[in-house]
Design an enzyme around this catalytic site. Structure first.
Site, PDB file in Angstrom:
ATOM      1  N   ASP A 384       6.314  16.886 -10.457  1.00 53.56           N
ATOM      2  CA  ASP A 384       6.970  16.733  -9.156  1.00 53.56           C
ATOM      3  C   ASP A 384       6.028  17.094  -8.013  1.00 53.56           C
ATOM      4  O   ASP A 384       5.924  16.375  -7.014  1.00 53.56           O
ATOM      5  CB  ASP A 384       8.214  17.625  -9.102  1.00 53.56           C
ATOM      6  CG  ASP A 384       9.480  16.817  -8.897  1.00 53.56           C
ATOM      7  OD1 ASP A 384       9.407  15.580  -9.035  1.00 53.56           O
ATOM      8  OD2 ASP A 384      10.530  17.409  -8.604  1.00 53.56           O
ATOM      9  N   ASP A 437      16.076  15.351 -11.460  1.00 50.68           N
ATOM     10  CA  ASP A 437      16.359  16.649 -10.862  1.00 50.68           C
ATOM     11  C   ASP A 437      17.687  17.226 -11.344  1.00 50.68           C
ATOM     12  O   ASP A 437      17.971  18.407 -11.118  1.00 50.68           O
ATOM     13  CB  ASP A 437      16.368  16.539  -9.336  1.00 50.68           C
ATOM     14  CG  ASP A 437      15.022  16.090  -8.792  1.00 50.68           C
ATOM     15  OD1 ASP A 437      14.007  16.424  -9.424  1.00 50.68           O
ATOM     16  OD2 ASP A 437      14.994  15.390  -7.760  1.00 50.68           O
TER      17      ASP A 437
END
Length: 547
Positions: A384, A437
């Protein structure tokens, strides 16, 4: 349906789903690091350019204010309607032949600096200047590092090429009045609250389903042992051979493959490629929606007979009558979303398909212990950060945010996102969160609840409650950072992973269970069952076994 029908779509979706939380209205530019100097220190703001053509209210455009000049009014009521004018010099690098009596000049970018254009327009008597960019993007107008005495008294706004061209055409057909104002974004939009609830609720439901399936499997195993039967060697937790257990190698390879897939999306992003992603998403969505509906309906006594009766279907194997009845509805739902996905309310269908898919994957895919869970989330954490922040240094833009928003297509982002429109934001747009997520932390939270139920722990003495609090807190911090960064995309796992793994490690160490959580992933327990075996003299001999 059979898990083999779900796997291709689910795997591709998971790989494409590691997208960062982002907000609409980001400004794409190449001057972000330009230093502030006296007279050129404004914060960059989006500016609404509302137009009236021949006394009729027309389209509203969005531009970006310059770093120099006075601040633009934030409230529409305090701004003024002003006549728009094309100067005789289209670039405004030289003074126009005629003075401008308080009008706003519409000029083209190029041939001189932004500050030169603003000075020339101000000296001609203009009240503001609108500059048309030579590209579709919104670039930030900054000053040259060697410029001094920047006392510019009129605001400057940059519009994208298509908006400027539209205004130029309007000027040829009559009088055009414009209004410039820059409304403030709300500190917290209700869309972010609902998105937070959706993410937390999805993990909550998926975790309970996963733990319930594991408990049912344990009960079945206990019955087999109690009745003296041997447990099949291929018996898996969850009561189904369709469960997939992640190991260390697959946890690391997952992120490597995801990176390759993300680069492919970034490089090959086009209309046909997005259409392909939509098809894949619809396939996965059908499987997810169908699995969830069948699971819910099976709890009702009205549908239990249909759920327990099976028919053999080619390729899919044994399929329940309830699944066959639900399947057409799920297919029609996904197809309708795919066809009408550009409508303003299509986000509802996308969220339904996405949530059911995430719940299904969390119920099927399982983390065996904390070591594998930590490895998976740690790799995703680095993934990420790299593709949101560090990729800017290589590609001059955030690869993940570009892919998530679908910047290189006419689509409003890729479908592998949960999204809610920003209802009270004057700039509109969507609050979004990538499937990854929710899905990746959800695997760890589901593992926590399965462990708690197996160890017969209460909410307070277990790990599930605190894992949920950690996830919710990490996601909340993500939205705080999102607002502090003025809507620029944030990698949610940057905040979620330290919260969730840190909570697990801290509680495990405090309770002395970390070694067991880290390697075994199951509570220490001894189950004694009596097996009777007839002796040659028909006298039972008690043999104890432990599990």
């Amino acid at each position: 349906m059979a898990r083999r029908a779900l796997e291709p779509a689910a795997v591709l979706l998971v790989l494409a789903a590691l997208a960062a939380v982002a907000a609409g209205g980001d400004i794409r530019h190449q001057d972000d690091d330009a230093p502030k100097i006296p007279g050129c220190s404004n914060d960059f703001v989006l500016v609404k350019v509302r137009t009236w053509i021949n006394q009729k209210d027309k389209i509203e455009f969005v531009g970006v204010g310059a770093r120099f000049g006075p601040k633009i009014e934030s409230k529409e009521k305090q701004s003024n309607w002003t006549n728009l004018l094309l100067p005789d010099t289209s670039d405004c690098c030289t003074p126009p032949k005629e003075k401008v009596a308080g009008d706003i000049l519409l000029v083209e970018r190029g041939n001189c600096t932004f500050t030169t254009k603003a000075r020339v327009a101000e000296s001609a008597g203009a009240s503001a200047i609108i500059i048309i960019n030579d590209k579709q993007e919104l670039y930030k107008m900054v000053c040259e590092t060697n410029e001094t005495n920047l006392d510019i008294g009129i605001p400057a706004v940059l519009l994208p090429k298509d908006a400027g061209s539209s205004l130029e055409r309007s000027l040829s057909s009559g009088e055009v009045l414009v209004e410039l104002y820059s409304p403030d974004r709300p500190l917290v939009d209700t869309a972010e609250v609902f998105l937070w609830l959706m993410a937390v609720g999805t993990i909550l439901c998926a975790s309970y389903w996963s733990a319930w399936s594991a408990r049912e499997a344990d009960i079945e195993q206990e019955k087999l042992l109690k009745d003296g039967h041997e447990v099949p060697p291929n018996f898996e937790a969850g009561g189904s051979s369709g469960m997939v257990e992640i190991n260390m190698v697959s946890a690391i390879l997952f992120v490597v493959i995801a990176s390759c897939f993300l680069i492919t999306l970034y490089k090959k992003m086009s209309h046909w490629f997005v259409e392909l992603l939509v098809v894949i998403f619809c396939i996965g969505g059908v499987e997810g929606l169908q699995t969830c509906l069948v699971g819910l309906l099976s709890m009702s006594r009205w549908f239990k007979p249909a759920a327990g009766s099976f028919v053999k279907v080619p390729f899919f194997g044994a399929v329940s009558y309830l699944t066959l009845a639900v399947c057409p509805f799920c297919i029609v739902f996904a197809v309708l979303w795919g066809v009408y996905r550009r409508l303003s309310f299509a986000w509802i269908g996308q969220d339904i398909l996405g949530i059911t898919l995430i719940v299904t994957v969390i119920q099927i895919v399982r983390i065996p212990n904390l070591k594998v869970g930590s490895a998976l989330l740690s790799c995703a954490f680095l993934y990420d950060i790299f593709w949101v922040f560090i990729s800017k240094m290589i590609f001059h833009e955030s690869v993940m945010i570009v892919v998530a928003r679908g910047d290189k297509t006419d689509e409003d982002g890729v479908p592998m996102l949960l999204k809610i429109p920003r209802m009270f934001d004057p700039w509109g747009g969507y609050s979004i969160i990538g499937f990854g997520d929710i899905l990746l932390p959800g695997l760890l939270v589901a593992f926590a609840l399965r462990y708690d139920w197996a160890a017969k722990k209460t909410l307070q003495s277990g790990y599930f409650l605190w894992s949920m609090v950690a996830y919710g807190s990490g996601l909340l911090i993500t939205y705080v950072a999102l607002n502090l960064m003025d809507g620029h995309g944030q990698p949610a796992l940057l905040y979620i992973v330290p919260f969730t793994i840190g909570t697990f490690l801290a509680l495990g160490m405090k309770r002395g269970e970390l070694r067991n959580l880290w390697t075994k992933g199951q509570p220490e327990r001894v189950c004694t069952h009596m097996h009777t075996h007839p002796s040659p003299k028909d006298s039972p001999v008690a043999v104890s076994s432990t599990s």
